[in-house]
Design a protein around this motif. Sequence first.
Motif, PDB file in Angstrom:
ATOM      1  N   ASP A  59       0.830  -1.197   0.000  1.00 25.16           N
ATOM      2  CA  ASP A  59       0.000   0.000   0.000  1.00 25.16           C
ATOM      3  C   ASP A  59       0.869   1.252   0.000  1.00 25.16           C
ATOM      4  O   ASP A  59       1.934   1.287   0.626  1.00 25.16           O
ATOM      5  CB  ASP A  59      -0.905   0.031   1.244  1.00 25.16           C
ATOM      6  N   THR A  61       0.607   5.834  -0.194  1.00 32.31           N
ATOM      7  CA  THR A  61      -0.186   7.043  -0.362  1.00 32.31           C
ATOM      8  C   THR A  61      -0.109   7.440  -1.832  1.00 32.31           C
ATOM      9  O   THR A  61       0.786   7.012  -2.565  1.00 32.31           O
ATOM     10  CB  THR A  61       0.351   8.193   0.508  1.00 32.31           C
ATOM     11  N   THR A 310      -6.638   2.417  -6.796  1.00 31.57           N
ATOM     12  CA  THR A 310      -6.853   3.464  -5.818  1.00 31.57           C
ATOM     13  C   THR A 310      -8.068   3.116  -4.974  1.00 31.57           C
ATOM     14  O   THR A 310      -9.174   2.944  -5.502  1.00 31.57           O
ATOM     15  CB  THR A 310      -7.056   4.822  -6.499  1.00 31.57           C
ATOM     16  N   LEU A 311      -7.882   2.996  -3.663  1.00 32.86           N
ATOM     17  CA  LEU A 311      -8.963   2.639  -2.758  1.00 32.86           C
ATOM     18  C   LEU A 311      -9.749   3.893  -2.354  1.00 32.86           C
ATOM     19  O   LEU A 311      -9.359   5.023  -2.652  1.00 32.86           O
ATOM     20  CB  LEU A 311      -8.393   1.930  -1.532  1.00 32.86           C
ATOM     21  N   THR A 312     -10.850   3.681  -1.650  1.00 34.17           N
ATOM     22  CA  THR A 312     -11.729   4.796  -1.308  1.00 34.17           C
ATOM     23  C   THR A 312     -11.051   5.804  -0.385  1.00 34.17           C
ATOM     24  O   THR A 312     -11.420   6.980  -0.373  1.00 34.17           O
ATOM     25  CB  THR A 312     -13.007   4.273  -0.635  1.00 34.17           C
ATOM     26  N   ASP A 313     -10.051   5.380   0.391  1.00 36.84           N
ATOM     27  CA  ASP A 313      -9.374   6.303   1.301  1.00 36.84           C
ATOM     28  C   ASP A 313      -8.174   6.977   0.646  1.00 36.84           C
ATOM     29  O   ASP A 313      -7.389   7.649   1.312  1.00 36.84           O
ATOM     30  CB  ASP A 313      -8.924   5.578   2.572  1.00 36.84           C
ATOM     31  N   GLY A 314      -8.022   6.810  -0.668  1.00 40.73           N
ATOM     32  CA  GLY A 314      -6.930   7.441  -1.386  1.00 40.73           C
ATOM     33  C   GLY A 314      -5.653   6.630  -1.444  1.00 40.73           C
ATOM     34  O   GLY A 314      -4.711   6.996  -2.156  1.00 40.73           O
ATOM     35  N   VAL A 315      -5.589   5.533  -0.699  1.00 47.32           N
ATOM     36  CA  VAL A 315      -4.407   4.668  -0.727  1.00 47.32           C
ATOM     37  C   VAL A 315      -4.338   3.942  -2.068  1.00 47.32           C
ATOM     38  O   VAL A 315      -5.361   3.508  -2.611  1.00 47.32           O
ATOM     39  CB  VAL A 315      -4.468   3.646   0.429  1.00 47.32           C
TER      40      VAL A 315
END
Length: 369
Positions: A59, A61, A310-315
Motif C-alpha cells: 500500500d 499514499t 486506488t482505494l476509497t481512502d486514497g491509498v
Amino acid sequence: MSPSRPVIRLQLALALVFAAVCAVGAGTGAWGTEGGTVTTAAPRAGGHGDAVRDRWTADYTAQQFAAYSEELDGHYVGVGLWLARSPQGVVTVTRTLPDSPAALARLQAGDRLTAVDGTEVGGRPVTQVVALLRGGAGGQVGSAVTLLLQRGTRDWTVELRRAVLDEDDVRVDHPEAGVTRISMDAFTVGASEQVQAAVHQARLHTAGGGRGILLDLRGNSGGLVAEAVATASVFLDGGPVARYQPAGGGPEQTLTAAAGGDTTTPLVVLVDGGTMSAAELVTGALRDRGRAVVVGQPTFGKGAVQEPQTLTDGVVQEHTVGHYLTPSGVSPEGQGIQPDVALPPSASPQAAEVTALTVLNDLAGENGP
C-alpha cells in the motif's frame, strides 16, 4: 570446460496470433532501485475483483506512488541507492549511483539500512522503503532524509539531501575484443531502443570478426513488460515471449515478439539471484526459444504481475492480477529461471563474467566457418 550446445526448440515458434494490450502497474518485492520497479500487466477479465492479496501486495499514499513511478522516465528525485531485502527481511544496499548523494557520503554495497527518518524498514517491501527514501510529496530537491545504517558492528546515522538523479539503465562496453556487453539495470522507458542500437553496432562488429553479445541482467530489478517484450524482440523473429494467466481465470494470453530481430549473433545472458520479474521474462523467453545460453545463478523467482488500484481512502494498493509463464509453460514464481550453465552461490561476479565470456567464445566458434 565447454558447455553442451543448447537444444534449439523452434517448435515453440508456432503461428500463434494474439493481441496484448498493456496496462501500467507496479511490481513489488525484495529487490529494487530507489526509484522502484514497475511492471506491466496484460489485460485480464473481471476487473479488480480478480486481484489476489499475497506477498507482493503493498500500500502507498497517492504521493508516494506518484513519486515511486517517476523512475519509468529514467530520472527521479532521491539519494541514489539500490536495495535488496533478504528472506529474513534485512534491507541491504547493493550499490550506489555514481556521484549521487549516497555515493558522495561513501555508502557502499553491503551496508544494512535499518531506518529512514526514524521509521524502521526491516521486513518492509523494498518499494515501501523506496517511497520513504523518495519522501513522497515532501521529497523535493534539497530536502533532507536521515538514514540509520549498519556496517559490520558499526551503527551510524547520515543525513542526505535529495537530488535529481538521471540513471542510465542500459550501458554498453566491450570486455574483450569483439564482444559487446549490454548491461541492463531495469526495463524503463526507452531501454529496448538502446538495446536495439547496441545490437546494431554489435552486428557491424561481428561482420568484421566480432564474437557476439553478452546480455548482463544481473541485479536487474524488472520494469515495464512492454519494454521487456520489445527487448526480447531485438533477438527474436516473432513468436511467443511469455504467456499470461489472469488471477481470476479467463483466457490465457501470449505476449508476442515483433518480427525481424537478430537471430544469428551468438548470445549469452548472464543472471543471478537479483535478476527479477520482467528480467526473468526476457531470460525465460530467450532460453526457451533456444536463442541464448543462460549463465549464472538461479534468478529471483517472481512470476506474479501487479496492478495498482486506488482505494476509497486514497491509498494506492498493488496486488497480484495474474502470473506469467515462459513460452514452454514454466512459471518462475518461487523458483526462478534455472541457468543452462549454473554457477555456485560462492562464485564471484568476476568469475561469472569469465564463465559467460568462455561460453560466448564457444558459441562463436560453433557459429563460425
